[in-house]
Design a protein around this motif. Structure first.
Motif, PDB file in Angstrom:
ATOM      1  N   THR A 204      13.499 249.680 110.577  1.00 39.54           N
ATOM      2  CA  THR A 204      13.758 248.742 111.664  1.00 39.54           C
ATOM      3  C   THR A 204      13.338 249.352 113.000  1.00 39.54           C
ATOM      4  OG1 THR A 204      15.607 247.816 110.425  1.00 39.54           O
ATOM      5  CG2 THR A 204      15.518 247.331 112.771  1.00 39.54           C
TER       6      THR A 204
ATOM      7  N   LEU B  99      10.417 247.930 115.392  1.00 43.07           N
ATOM      8  CA  LEU B  99      10.707 247.594 116.790  1.00 43.07           C
ATOM      9  C   LEU B  99       9.847 248.422 117.736  1.00 43.07           C
ATOM     10  CD1 LEU B  99      14.591 247.207 116.647  1.00 43.07           C
ATOM     11  CD2 LEU B  99      12.874 245.378 116.832  1.00 43.07           C
TER      12      LEU B  99
ATOM     13  N   ASN C 158       9.047 241.393 116.420  1.00 42.24           N
ATOM     14  CA  ASN C 158      10.025 240.406 116.876  1.00 42.24           C
ATOM     15  C   ASN C 158      11.023 240.156 115.738  1.00 42.24           C
ATOM     16  OD1 ASN C 158       8.685 238.785 115.028  1.00 42.24           O
ATOM     17  ND2 ASN C 158       7.552 237.646 116.596  1.00 42.24           N
ATOM     18  N   ASN C 159      11.962 239.236 115.958  1.00 43.99           N
ATOM     19  CA  ASN C 159      12.984 238.956 114.942  1.00 43.99           C
ATOM     20  C   ASN C 159      12.378 238.456 113.635  1.00 43.99           C
ATOM     21  OD1 ASN C 159      14.999 239.717 116.677  1.00 43.99           O
ATOM     22  ND2 ASN C 159      15.515 237.634 117.317  1.00 43.99           N
TER      23      ASN C 159
ATOM     24  N   VAL D 234      11.020 241.487 111.668  1.00 41.35           N
ATOM     25  CA  VAL D 234      12.124 242.271 111.105  1.00 41.35           C
ATOM     26  C   VAL D 234      12.743 241.528 109.922  1.00 41.35           C
ATOM     27  CG1 VAL D 234      14.413 243.247 111.581  1.00 41.35           C
ATOM     28  CG2 VAL D 234      12.575 243.507 113.249  1.00 41.35           C
ATOM     29  N   GLY D 235      12.886 240.212 110.040  1.00 37.85           N
ATOM     30  CA  GLY D 235      13.413 239.413 108.930  1.00 37.85           C
ATOM     31  C   GLY D 235      12.506 239.449 107.719  1.00 37.85           C
TER      32      GLY D 235
END
Length: 190
Positions: free
Chosen positions: A46, A50, A55-56, A59-60
């Motif tokens: 993670t 980052l 972005n989210n 990461v998802g």
């Protein structure tokens, strides 16, 4: 039988010394394997993503790829049944998985931005897919190795120790990533 009688280190239940030594080695394999997983799919991955500008959504996707890649267990079962060389399969796919992780670690040296993130997702997909093949070969192989009378108790002990170590390593990894980002903000990707 009472639980005490199912001790996997009991020489009456596991008479072969080489099998008992193998079970101890397999215990450490589980501990180090869970620690590896905690580090490569937890705070370091993670933080790495980052640091590359994820972005989210990215990461998802990194979190979703490993469970989605388990679909590759279906062709892996076919390959294990056809080839019948489980140890060799685990070794070869293991080398491929470690090569994918080496590729992931080197991405910041040759790619940045969206290209780097795309390569990170591709590397993660490769590592997770190859890992599905390892899992099938390994499970079949280990099923034949661990003696039936101690199998449940043995794997319960192995999982208990492995998860405890993985939790500690994951927490320590998270603290380390936070510490590193605060202390050395100019060299986050290192």
């Amino acid at each position: 039988m009472r639980a005490k009688e199912l001790d996997w280190t009991d020489s009456t239940l596991v008479p072969e010394p080489s099998t008992r030594r193998g079970l101890v080695a397999l215990l450490f394999h589980g501990i180090f394997g869970h620690a590896w997983d905690a580090l490569t799919t937890g705070p370091f991955l993670t933080g790495f993503a980052l640091g590359m500008g994820a972005n989210n959504l990215t990461v998802g996707l990194l979190a979703a790829i490993p469970p989605l890649a388990q679909v590759f267990q279906i062709p892996a079962v076919y390959l294990v049944e056809r080839w019948r060389r489980r140890k060799l399969m685990a070794l070869l796919f293991g080398i491929g998985t470690r090569a994918a992780w080496t590729f992931i670690a080197l991405i910041p040296l040759f790619a940045t931005g969206q290209v780097g993130l795309g390569l990170l997702l591709a590397g993660m997909a490769a590592a997770a897919s190859l890992g599905a093949f390892i899992g099938v070969a390994w499970n079949s192989w280990i099923r034949d190795f661990v003696p039936q009378p101690v199998m449940g108790r043995y794997f319960a002990s192995r999982l208990r120790f492995s998860v405890a170590v993985a939790m500690a390593v994951g927490l320590a990894g998270g603290y380390f990533v936070s510490y590193w980002r605060r202390t050395f903000p100019e060299s986050q990707m290192l």
